[in-house]
Scaffold this active site. Structure first.
Site, PDB file in Angstrom:
ATOM      1  N   LYS A  92     -83.640  14.833 -42.045  1.00 20.66           N
ATOM      2  CA  LYS A  92     -82.882  14.836 -43.300  1.00 20.66           C
ATOM      3  C   LYS A  92     -83.463  15.902 -44.232  1.00 20.66           C
ATOM      4  O   LYS A  92     -84.685  15.929 -44.462  1.00 20.66           O
ATOM      5  CB  LYS A  92     -83.021  13.462 -43.945  1.00 20.66           C
ATOM      6  CG  LYS A  92     -81.825  12.964 -44.706  1.00 20.66           C
ATOM      7  CD  LYS A  92     -82.126  11.524 -45.107  1.00 20.66           C
ATOM      8  CE  LYS A  92     -81.025  10.928 -45.914  1.00 20.66           C
ATOM      9  NZ  LYS A  92     -81.468   9.652 -46.499  1.00 20.66           N
TER      10      LYS A  92
HETATM   11  C1  E4P Z   1     -78.855   8.194 -48.106  1.00 23.87           C
HETATM   12  O1  E4P Z   1     -79.132   8.451 -46.963  1.00 23.87           O
HETATM   13  C2  E4P Z   1     -79.800   7.713 -49.126  1.00 23.87           C
HETATM   14  O2  E4P Z   1     -80.971   7.239 -48.492  1.00 23.87           O
HETATM   15  C3  E4P Z   1     -79.297   6.572 -49.942  1.00 23.87           C
HETATM   16  O3  E4P Z   1     -78.006   6.169 -49.574  1.00 23.87           O
HETATM   17  C4  E4P Z   1     -79.550   6.696 -51.409  1.00 23.87           C
HETATM   18  O4  E4P Z   1     -79.010   5.579 -52.055  1.00 23.87           O
HETATM   19  P1  E4P Z   1     -79.405   5.154 -53.555  1.00 23.87           P
HETATM   20  O5  E4P Z   1     -78.575   5.957 -54.489  1.00 23.87           O
HETATM   21  O6  E4P Z   1     -79.060   3.696 -53.591  1.00 23.87           O
HETATM   22  O7  E4P Z   1     -80.873   5.423 -53.708  1.00 23.87           O
END
Ligand code: E4P
EC number: 2.2.1.2
Length: 223
Positions: A92
């Site tokens: 990522k």
């Molecule tokens: C995506 O891969 C992120 O890890 C995640 O969905 C972030 O979500 P949040 O806005 O609840 O932190």
């Protein structure tokens, strides 16, 4: 639409995997930090590697692991190290200039990349052109600032279809079950959500009440 858990917690992953509906997991530095803090463990290279391998085994599908480097060269080094941990790892990367450069290089080496922190259709287009396998628009964080996360997802899904982009769209930053329904109707390939939202998907008071009544009626006449 495939369903992913957005967590670094092994118990949560094992529970939902046990339902037979889990296709993968996404993590991020916040989720990993939270997990190690909750266990009172200091984060080390070896500890993180062991934990990510365990997440992969429990998830039984792709697991996004995020780099923490901010410069392309260092992102590539960290991304290679993460990808070498387990065949299910997807690297990522943040959607920045440096992230795009690293995405181009890692994807050219055959490493699958999930470009994260996407808040516009053009960022998703750039990520796809840099060779990303996945793009992650953040629905909840867009809604949080009174914009329309659904509209962002709609544009990205439509763009990927119209342009025939070889990228899978992950609806991320899911806050509640309605986001999941909306993502499915808009044609997202994947929705990644917290454990609590996964549980909410299943729960309905009429299901509980209906089952209670069935069991009571059956008790009266059962052989
Ligand atoms: C995506 O891969 C992120 O890890 C995640 O969905 C972030 O979500 P949040 O806005 O609840 O932190």
């Amino acid at each position: 639409m495939e369903l992913y858990l957005d967590t670094a917690n092994l118990e949560e992953i094992r529970e939902i995997a046990g339902w037979g509906v889990l296709s993968g997991v996404t993590t991020n530095p916040t989720l990993v930090a939270k997990e190690f803090a909750a266990r009172g463990e200091r984060l080390t290279e070896e500890g993180l590697a062991a934990h990510l391998r365990a997440v992969c085994e429990a998830a039984g599908g792709p697991v996004s692991a995020e780099v923490t480097a901010l410069e392309a060269e260092a992102m590539v080094t960290e991304g290679r190290r993460l990808a070498a941990l387990h065949p299910q790892i997807v690297v990522k990367l943040p959607t920045t200039e440096e992230g795009l450069k690293a995405c181009r290089r890692l994807s050219a080496e055959g490493v699958r990349v999930n470009m994260t922190l996407i808040f516009s259709a053009n960022q998703a287009l750039l990520a796809a052109r840099a060779g990303a396998s996945y793009v992650s628009p953040f629905l909840g964080r867009v809604d949080d600032i009174s914009w329309d996360g659904g509209q962002l997802l709609r544009e990205i899904v439509e763009m990927a279809q119209v342009q025939d982009l070889p990228v899978r769209v992950i609806a991320a930053s899911i806050r509640h079950p309605r986001h999941v329904t909306e993502a499915a109707l808009l044609g997202a390939d994947i929705a990644t959500m917290p454990h609590a939202v996964f549980k909410q998907l299943l729960k309905h008071p009429l299901t509980d009440l209906g089952l209670k009544r069935f069991m009571e009626d059956w008790e009266k006449v059962k052989p």
